[in-house]
Scaffold this motif. Sequence first.
Motif, PDB file in Angstrom:
ATOM      1  N   PRO A   1       0.841  -1.202   0.000  1.00 52.66           N
ATOM      2  CA  PRO A   1       0.000   0.000   0.000  1.00 52.66           C
ATOM      3  C   PRO A   1       0.878   1.254   0.000  1.00 52.66           C
ATOM      4  N   HIS A   2       0.407   2.297  -0.641  1.00 54.98           N
ATOM      5  CA  HIS A   2       1.057   3.615  -0.584  1.00 54.98           C
ATOM      6  C   HIS A   2       2.542   3.546  -0.944  1.00 54.98           C
ATOM      7  N   TRP A   3       2.824   2.870  -2.076  1.00 55.37           N
ATOM      8  CA  TRP A   3       4.228   2.706  -2.470  1.00 55.37           C
ATOM      9  C   TRP A   3       4.907   4.058  -2.717  1.00 55.37           C
ATOM     10  N   LEU A   4       4.179   5.009  -3.279  1.00 56.92           N
ATOM     11  CA  LEU A   4       4.782   6.294  -3.598  1.00 56.92           C
ATOM     12  C   LEU A   4       5.169   7.053  -2.325  1.00 56.92           C
ATOM     13  N   HIS A   5       4.352   6.917  -1.284  1.00 58.65           N
ATOM     14  CA  HIS A   5       4.670   7.572  -0.009  1.00 58.65           C
ATOM     15  C   HIS A   5       5.994   7.054   0.534  1.00 58.65           C
ATOM     16  N   SER A   6       6.223   5.747   0.423  1.00 63.11           N
ATOM     17  CA  SER A   6       7.479   5.170   0.929  1.00 63.11           C
ATOM     18  C   SER A   6       8.665   5.632   0.103  1.00 63.11           C
ATOM     19  N   VAL A   7       8.491   5.677  -1.226  1.00 66.43           N
ATOM     20  CA  VAL A   7       9.585   6.093  -2.102  1.00 66.43           C
ATOM     21  C   VAL A   7       9.904   7.569  -1.882  1.00 66.43           C
ATOM     22  N   ASN A   8       8.871   8.337  -1.609  1.00 61.86           N
ATOM     23  CA  ASN A   8       9.052   9.773  -1.421  1.00 61.86           C
ATOM     24  C   ASN A   8       9.863  10.111  -0.173  1.00 61.86           C
ATOM     25  N   MET A   9      10.133   9.093   0.656  1.00 58.92           N
ATOM     26  CA  MET A   9      10.936   9.297   1.876  1.00 58.92           C
ATOM     27  C   MET A   9      12.426   9.112   1.599  1.00 58.92           C
ATOM     28  N   LEU A  10      12.803   9.012   0.311  1.00 62.16           N
ATOM     29  CA  LEU A  10      14.208   8.821  -0.052  1.00 62.16           C
ATOM     30  C   LEU A  10      14.728  10.126  -0.660  1.00 62.16           C
ATOM     31  N   PRO A  11      15.206  11.033   0.145  1.00 73.68           N
ATOM     32  CA  PRO A  11      15.529  12.395  -0.335  1.00 73.68           C
ATOM     33  C   PRO A  11      16.714  12.447  -1.287  1.00 73.68           C
ATOM     34  N   SER A  12      17.570  11.410  -1.281  1.00 75.67           N
ATOM     35  CA  SER A  12      18.766  11.435  -2.132  1.00 75.67           C
ATOM     36  C   SER A  12      18.573  10.657  -3.429  1.00 75.67           C
ATOM     37  N   LEU A  13      17.403  10.140  -3.632  1.00 81.51           N
ATOM     38  CA  LEU A  13      17.177   9.229  -4.759  1.00 81.51           C
ATOM     39  C   LEU A  13      17.370   9.939  -6.103  1.00 81.51           C
ATOM     40  N   VAL A  14      18.180   9.294  -6.958  1.00 85.34           N
ATOM     41  CA  VAL A  14      18.450   9.812  -8.304  1.00 85.34           C
ATOM     42  C   VAL A  14      17.796   8.918  -9.360  1.00 85.34           C
ATOM     43  N   GLU A  15      17.823   7.593  -9.153  1.00 91.13           N
ATOM     44  CA  GLU A  15      17.219   6.667 -10.117  1.00 91.13           C
ATOM     45  C   GLU A  15      16.253   5.723  -9.409  1.00 91.13           C
ATOM     46  N   LEU A  16      15.029   5.587  -9.986  1.00 88.85           N
ATOM     47  CA  LEU A  16      14.020   4.685  -9.448  1.00 88.85           C
ATOM     48  C   LEU A  16      13.511   3.793 -10.575  1.00 88.85           C
ATOM     49  N   HIS A  17      13.673   2.480 -10.400  1.00 89.05           N
ATOM     50  CA  HIS A  17      13.232   1.494 -11.389  1.00 89.05           C
ATOM     51  C   HIS A  17      12.263   0.522 -10.729  1.00 89.05           C
ATOM     52  N   LEU A  18      10.983   0.658 -11.086  1.00 86.48           N
ATOM     53  CA  LEU A  18       9.954  -0.251 -10.568  1.00 86.48           C
ATOM     54  C   LEU A  18       9.212  -0.867 -11.760  1.00 86.48           C
ATOM     55  N   VAL A  19       9.936  -1.538 -12.633  1.00 88.88           N
ATOM     56  CA  VAL A  19       9.387  -2.111 -13.865  1.00 88.88           C
ATOM     57  C   VAL A  19       8.678  -3.424 -13.567  1.00 88.88           C
ATOM     58  N   GLY A  20       7.471  -3.587 -14.090  1.00 89.75           N
ATOM     59  CA  GLY A  20       6.779  -4.881 -13.999  1.00 89.75           C
ATOM     60  C   GLY A  20       6.530  -5.360 -12.595  1.00 89.75           C
ATOM     61  N   CYS A  21       6.178  -4.456 -11.701  1.00 93.48           N
ATOM     62  CA  CYS A  21       5.991  -4.824 -10.289  1.00 93.48           C
ATOM     63  C   CYS A  21       4.538  -5.084  -9.924  1.00 93.48           C
ATOM     64  N   GLY A  22       3.639  -4.995 -10.879  1.00 95.78           N
ATOM     65  CA  GLY A  22       2.225  -5.226 -10.584  1.00 95.78           C
ATOM     66  C   GLY A  22       1.560  -4.070  -9.868  1.00 95.78           C
ATOM     67  N   LEU A  23       2.152  -2.892  -9.943  1.00 99.63           N
ATOM     68  CA  LEU A  23       1.556  -1.723  -9.303  1.00 99.63           C
ATOM     69  C   LEU A  23       0.248  -1.357  -9.999  1.00 99.63           C
ATOM     70  N   ALA A  24      -0.779  -1.068  -9.193  1.00 94.86           N
ATOM     71  CA  ALA A  24      -2.107  -0.797  -9.757  1.00 94.86           C
ATOM     72  C   ALA A  24      -2.517   0.657  -9.618  1.00 94.86           C
ATOM     73  N   SER A  25      -1.759   1.451  -8.875  1.00 94.16           N
ATOM     74  CA  SER A  25      -2.160   2.854  -8.678  1.00 94.16           C
ATOM     75  C   SER A  25      -0.970   3.777  -8.889  1.00 94.16           C
ATOM     76  N   LEU A  26      -1.258   4.885  -9.560  1.00 89.29           N
ATOM     77  CA  LEU A  26      -0.281   5.943  -9.735  1.00 89.29           C
ATOM     78  C   LEU A  26      -0.917   7.202  -9.155  1.00 89.29           C
ATOM     79  N   PRO A  27      -0.638   7.512  -7.877  1.00 86.66           N
ATOM     80  CA  PRO A  27      -1.334   8.621  -7.197  1.00 86.66           C
ATOM     81  C   PRO A  27      -1.264   9.930  -7.964  1.00 86.66           C
ATOM     82  N   HIS A  28      -2.364  10.664  -7.941  1.00 87.85           N
ATOM     83  CA  HIS A  28      -2.451  11.928  -8.658  1.00 87.85           C
ATOM     84  C   HIS A  28      -1.796  13.072  -7.906  1.00 87.85           C
ATOM     85  N   SER A  29      -1.473  12.842  -6.642  1.00 88.16           N
ATOM     86  CA  SER A  29      -0.847  13.925  -5.878  1.00 88.16           C
ATOM     87  C   SER A  29       0.051  13.350  -4.804  1.00 88.16           C
ATOM     88  N   VAL A  30       1.002  14.160  -4.363  1.00 86.19           N
ATOM     89  CA  VAL A  30       1.853  13.816  -3.225  1.00 86.19           C
ATOM     90  C   VAL A  30       1.816  15.009  -2.267  1.00 86.19           C
TER      91      VAL A  30
END
Length: 1031
Positions: free
Chosen positions: A203-232
């Motif tokens: 649940p809330h995968w984007l919220h968890s990723v958004n807690m990585l302040p130094s992140l430069v590259e994010l690859h979540l290919v083919g993970c079965g994600l069903a939601s792409l939140p419209h806002s953060v």
Amino acid sequence: METKALLNFKEGLTDPSDRLSSWVGEDCCNWTGVGCDNSRGHVVKLDLRNSLPVIDLEFMEGAYFYPRTEYEDYLDEKEKAYEKSCLGGKISHSLLNLKHLSYLDLSLNNFSGNTIPKFLGSLESLMYLNLSFSFFSGVVPPQLGNLSRLQYLDLNSYSYSSNIDSIISFSPWGLEVKSLEWLVGFPSLRYLNLGYVNLEKVPHWLHSVNMLPSLVELHLVGCGLASLPHSVSSNNLTFLSVLDLSSNNFNSSIPHWLSNVSSLSTINLADNSLRGAIPDGMGHLANLRSLELAVNDLIGKIPNSFSNLCNLQTLNLLFNNISGEVVEFLDGLSQCSNSSLEYLELSYNRFLGGNLPYSLGGLKKLKTIYLYANSIRGSIPDSIGNLTSLQTLYLSLSSAGGSIPDSIGNLKSLKTLYLNLYGSSIGGSIPNSIGNLTSLQELSLSYNQMNGAILESIGKLSMLVSLWLFANSWEAFLTEAHFQNLTRLKLLDLSVELFANYTLVFNVKHDWVPPFKLRRIYLRNMKIGPKFPAWLQTQNKLIEIGLDNVGISDTIPHGLWKSCPNVTSWSLSGNKLHGQVPYFQFHPLAYSFDLSSNNLEGPLPLFRSNLSEIFLQNNMFSGAIPKNISELLPKLSWLDLSSNSITGRIPHSIGMLKELTGLVLRNNSLSRKLPPHWKDLRKLGVLNLAENKISGTVPSSMQYLKSLQQISLSQNHLKGELPFFFRNYRYLRTLDLGGNKFSGKLPAWIGESLSYLVGLRIRSNLFHGNIPPQLCLLSRLQILDLAHNNFSGAIPQCLGNFSGDGYSSYYNYSVQEMLLVSKGREYLYGSSIIRLFHSIDLSNNNLSGEIPDNITSSSILVSMNLSMNHMSGRIPKNIGNLHMLESLDLSMNDLSGPIPESLSSLTFLSHLNLSFNNLSGKIPNGNQLQTLYDDDSSIYEGNSLLCGPPLSTNCSKDETKPRVAKENGRGIESISFYISMVAGFIVGFWGVCGTLIIKTSWRHAYFRSFDNLKDKIAVGVKIVRLLRKVK
């Protein structure tokens, strides 16, 4: 201690290729894959990444040109070498003794589904962890969140496998994650790759990723994600440069917050079922280098703001519903003083149109252009010659037009040129400047309207590997000069679609030795003959040959197979080859052999091989089918021997061909009974034994043929009732039993069980009884032919319910051909005609009653024949609703009343027969009916009460107006007449009937005489009907 820890780690591993053979002695810093700190000598790096197999890319790209065995052997060799080089086994706890280990890479190995050890979360100094592509499985341990110094984490679960079509192939979701809360432990993480790790339950995968302040590259290919939140709530991803969320299941619009991540240089949202428009804000991402939005459901125009993306190098919008005009986007982007665009893919956006603008030539860094399956019109602009960096140009399947500009010869870097426009208006000849494309390797100008000559300059393309020029309207003589420098050519396809006049001629000397060694050659429907081309026997590398309808009138050379030993597909159909077929020793992987439609004779050339397809129809082969055919051809899947002079019986061993999907033996002289053994032919889809002399009954073992889609046993001597087990043929499309001696009633289960049936033909048999109304359940039925039987009763009222969509919705390979009656004649129709043919033929039965009004609701009906029955009543007044009707025969019935006016509206009607009925009144006016009468004046014969043009009988006023009784002033005489008539009737009736009631012997004699008279009349009627049929 570190040395011992490494040795313990090695003990737990499997190492088939001895990659760790250097791990001996005390100085571990010199061991393969081990790195140490220069100052203190501690082990800080363990890099045991396996190397992918070194692939010959030139070989892989040219795999199409090699025999399948050579290709498979090559990949098998690479796979085995790779598997041998993989480390495996278990990861030892001894790694915990490497206190200073900051770098651990175990990627591209094979740990056979083992779980990722939890203790890896205790390697406190770890900054780099790569376990990708290594066959780990299970839940990713959240203990990894303890690695607070980690900057790089790659757990990509994609894995190498034995799929021969790709070097890396997907083993879905070997790893899974149930929560991403442990990501909060990575304040320094710059790279995160969880590709193909199952995140469905997170649940809330984007919220968890958004807690990585130094992140430069994010690859979540083919993970079965069903939601792409419209806002953060707040965007912490201020350093994010690469975002890859491709191949998930978002099914939503692109969120606008992405346009606010100004640091983004790469966005990949391909294959996500995204919908809606592309946000205009994306055009303001000044750092954007690559935008991949392919395979979605995006709509609307390409935003005008994209003209700001001067740094954009890759734009991929493949397979969407983008609309608007391409000129708007290209004009805008070309305004950049120095556009960086190198890769442009806009294919399969069918609403994207407009002209190709001159400004296209301003995008001078372009290397790849894909623009096909759009609605682009106009011509190719001359400015395309300015794209001197261009390497790949695809303009396939669009609606562009004009001609190929001479400036295309400026593209000296071009390697691939595809202009396949499928019926569009690119015409003219190939420009002479094409010879300047010295780097060109693939040239395809197929499916255009190109005409005129093929210039000799094409022979200058010394790097050319593939040449496709088929499906055009060339008018040219090809000589040796056209091929003089094509030494690398491996594929040549010059086939022509329309071949009436042989406008393309292969005019080379008989002893010509080509400069190339082809792998595949297709020269269909052009002039090569009359002699068999001797130069073909110099092409000993060929794996496919297609020389169909090329005017060869010669014998097949002996030893041809020795000259071309690697050929896997032979196709020499539609020529005038004659004589006997010499012996062929086929390549072990040969799969197709087509000598159909020639003048070949002698015994059937069924040589021992692994062939799966054999086409020998329309020749003059004779003799019997080999009794041991299952031994000769154990892998046979399709056999067509139709229209020859084959005799004898169908061999019993045919029932042992377990791979057989099609058996076509139509129009021969096969006799005796059907083979008894059919049980093993579980894959058989097409069975056509029509027009032979086969007798007996249908064997019970045919009940196992549950894959059948077409059965044709017509024009034989088969008998018996329709087998009950036919109801098990659930996928049956056509059932043709015409011209036999089948008998009994037509079973109701045909309509109840054979729901896919589109063609039912049982004409000229001995069936009787009523037509079952259950036939109306066959909603896909398109062809119904019950003619020349002994059916009786009324025509079912629901007969017009057929939608006839069987061939359009369910048409497939099984419907090869069918014998049909139209316009009074019998035709053998092929699949292309059958798809458009809708007919009802119930002629020559004993049907009675009125023609159902509902029959006129089948507006796609092409032919209807109800002749030679006992139909009564009127012709349905809505007969004109059958707008597609071409043939109508209602002759030799008892129809009465006027011919409906609507009949004259049937503009496609070309055959009409209403003769020998009781029709009356004025014939409707209409040019179509007049023309039909001019062609055949007998169409109204035997209807004495018809009048008006085109007949010579004029209609009187009484025949055009209702008749009204008149007073004649003789009322007393009329009353006396009626009284006398009633009295006479009473005396006559009781004088005769009363005597018959009292006198038993008179009564028996009287009724016996009527029985005899009835029999004589019945015989007379049958004789009259027979004479009419003969006429």
